[in-house]
Write a protein that holds these residues in place. Structure first.
Motif, PDB file in Angstrom:
ATOM      1  N   LEU A 167       9.433  47.060  52.618  1.00 32.92           N
ATOM      2  CA  LEU A 167       8.973  46.439  53.797  1.00 32.92           C
ATOM      3  C   LEU A 167       8.838  45.112  54.184  1.00 32.92           C
ATOM      4  CD1 LEU A 167       8.120  47.287  56.775  1.00 32.92           C
ATOM      5  CD2 LEU A 167       5.921  47.431  56.065  1.00 32.92           C
ATOM      6  N   LEU A 168       8.270  44.673  52.857  1.00 34.06           N
ATOM      7  CA  LEU A 168       8.393  43.195  52.471  1.00 34.06           C
ATOM      8  C   LEU A 168       9.429  42.511  52.604  1.00 34.06           C
ATOM      9  CD1 LEU A 168       5.109  42.942  50.043  1.00 34.06           C
ATOM     10  CD2 LEU A 168       5.178  42.488  52.481  1.00 34.06           C
ATOM     11  N   GLN A 169      10.431  43.028  51.751  1.00 36.88           N
ATOM     12  CA  GLN A 169      11.877  42.459  51.983  1.00 36.88           C
ATOM     13  C   GLN A 169      12.351  42.497  53.104  1.00 36.88           C
ATOM     14  OE1 GLN A 169      14.611  44.686  49.339  1.00 36.88           O
ATOM     15  NE2 GLN A 169      15.543  42.809  48.878  1.00 36.88           N
ATOM     16  N   MET A 170      12.460  43.534  53.991  1.00 35.99           N
ATOM     17  CA  MET A 170      12.854  43.630  55.457  1.00 35.99           C
ATOM     18  C   MET A 170      12.268  42.521  56.448  1.00 35.99           C
ATOM     19  SD  MET A 170      15.218  45.884  55.189  1.00 35.99           S
ATOM     20  CE  MET A 170      15.291  45.715  53.561  1.00 35.99           C
ATOM     21  N   LYS A 171      11.077  42.360  56.046  1.00 38.04           N
ATOM     22  CA  LYS A 171      10.301  41.072  56.761  1.00 38.04           C
ATOM     23  C   LYS A 171      10.799  39.830  56.404  1.00 38.04           C
ATOM     24  CE  LYS A 171       5.840  39.497  57.802  1.00 38.04           C
ATOM     25  NZ  LYS A 171       4.224  39.569  57.618  1.00 38.04           N
ATOM     26  N   GLU A 172      11.159  39.591  55.158  1.00 36.16           N
ATOM     27  CA  GLU A 172      11.573  38.449  54.855  1.00 36.16           C
ATOM     28  C   GLU A 172      12.965  38.295  55.615  1.00 36.16           C
ATOM     29  OE1 GLU A 172      10.272  35.720  52.966  1.00 36.16           O
ATOM     30  OE2 GLU A 172       8.648  36.733  53.069  1.00 36.16           O
TER      31      GLU A 172
END
Length: 285
Positions: free
Chosen positions: A128-133
């Motif tokens: 999820l953090l990667q998708m946000k980035e």
């Protein structure tokens, strides 16, 4: 003695399988029939069915109160795109692991298998953090790309491709075929049962996926079918003032029946290919 006991064992096994069939199908049949009953009858007499009272009111109300069509569209887009990626790249990776020798092959394949042991919940926050980035939250990219080539698909196809005789590949090389040509013209036609089995399993997994879509696609515009079903009761009560328990139950059963039909049709049509694929995938590499 054998001639007497063998038929009795067959009868016993058939009776046991029939009992299991009834046990598994009873809830499905009940849901399909109950969705055709008036909402109040579902609560008042849940185990009875009167053909004279059959109605489509639950379906009509469900389609009016809930944008389930958007859920089908989103699920269809994800299913086609993610399924195509899986069905193309997983066999290619499996072909490399099954038929080529290179440094670190066993270590890399072992690392791939280790990912099967990781619970999905462990990967959600990092993904999820990667998708946000990337700016991909609430987009099709986030629903499609993560997990599109999973370890199980690679393992499954490696088991199938390992059974392909090396002599077929060597003969194709002698004829001047390139490596991708060998895969596409020689390997793929041989492993079609395994590909069919993987296609059915991949379709079911993507269609029923809930945890990742509910995390990365929280907006109603991007909600997949399973996410929409999970919030169906809130949508019904929010769109209809005074909706009672019977009304919600009837529309829930109607929505569940609509969502169930595509998988039933898929399995009925591809049952033979699925069983052949299971047998092909059980070959030891």
């Amino acid at each position: 003695m054998t001639d007497i006991t063998t038929p009795s064992r067959r009868i016993g096994s058939h009776v046991f399988l029939m009992v299991l069939l009834v046990a598994f199908l009873a809830p499905v049949v009940w849901a399909l029939l109950s969705a055709l009953k008036p909402a109040n009858d579902i609560i008042r007499a849940p185990l009875t069915f009167d053909p004279s009272t059959v109605t489509l009111d639950n379906y009509i109300a469900m389609f009016r109160d809930v944008p389930i069509g958007q859920g089908f569209v989103n699920t269809g887009i994800v299913l086609v795109a993610k399924g195509a990626i899986t069905m193309f790249f997983a066999p290619l990776a499996a072909f490399a692991f099954a038929k080529y020798r290179f440094v670190g092959k066993n270590v890399i394949f072992g690392a791939v298998l280790v990912t099967l042991m990781l619970p999905t919940i462990v990967l959600i926050i990092p993904l999820l953090l990667q998708m946000k980035e990337f700016g991909w939250v609430n987009t099709y990219q986030a629903l499609i790309l993560p997990g599109s080539v999973d370890a199980f698909a690679i393992f499954w196809m490696r088991q199938v491709i390992s059974a392909v005789p090396d002599e077929l590949l060597d003969a194709a090389r002698v004829d001047g075929s390139g490596e991708f040509g060998i895969f596409w013209r020689v390997v793929v036609p041989v492993i079609r049962p395994g590909l069919a089995g993987l296609a059915v399993l991949t379709t079911m997994n993507i269609y029923n996926d809930f945890v990742w879509p509910v995390v990365v696609a929280s907006s109603d515009r991007m909600a997949t079918l399973q996410v929409m079903l999970s919030t169906l009761a809130q949508n019904i009560t929010g769109n209809r003032i005074g909706a009672d328990y019977a009304t919600v139950t009837g529309e829930l059963l109607a929505a569940s029946s609509v969502a169930l039909i595509p998988l039933l049709v898929l399995f009925i049509l591809l049952q033979r290919h699925f069983i052949n694929g299971i047998l092909a995938g059980s070959v030891k590499g």
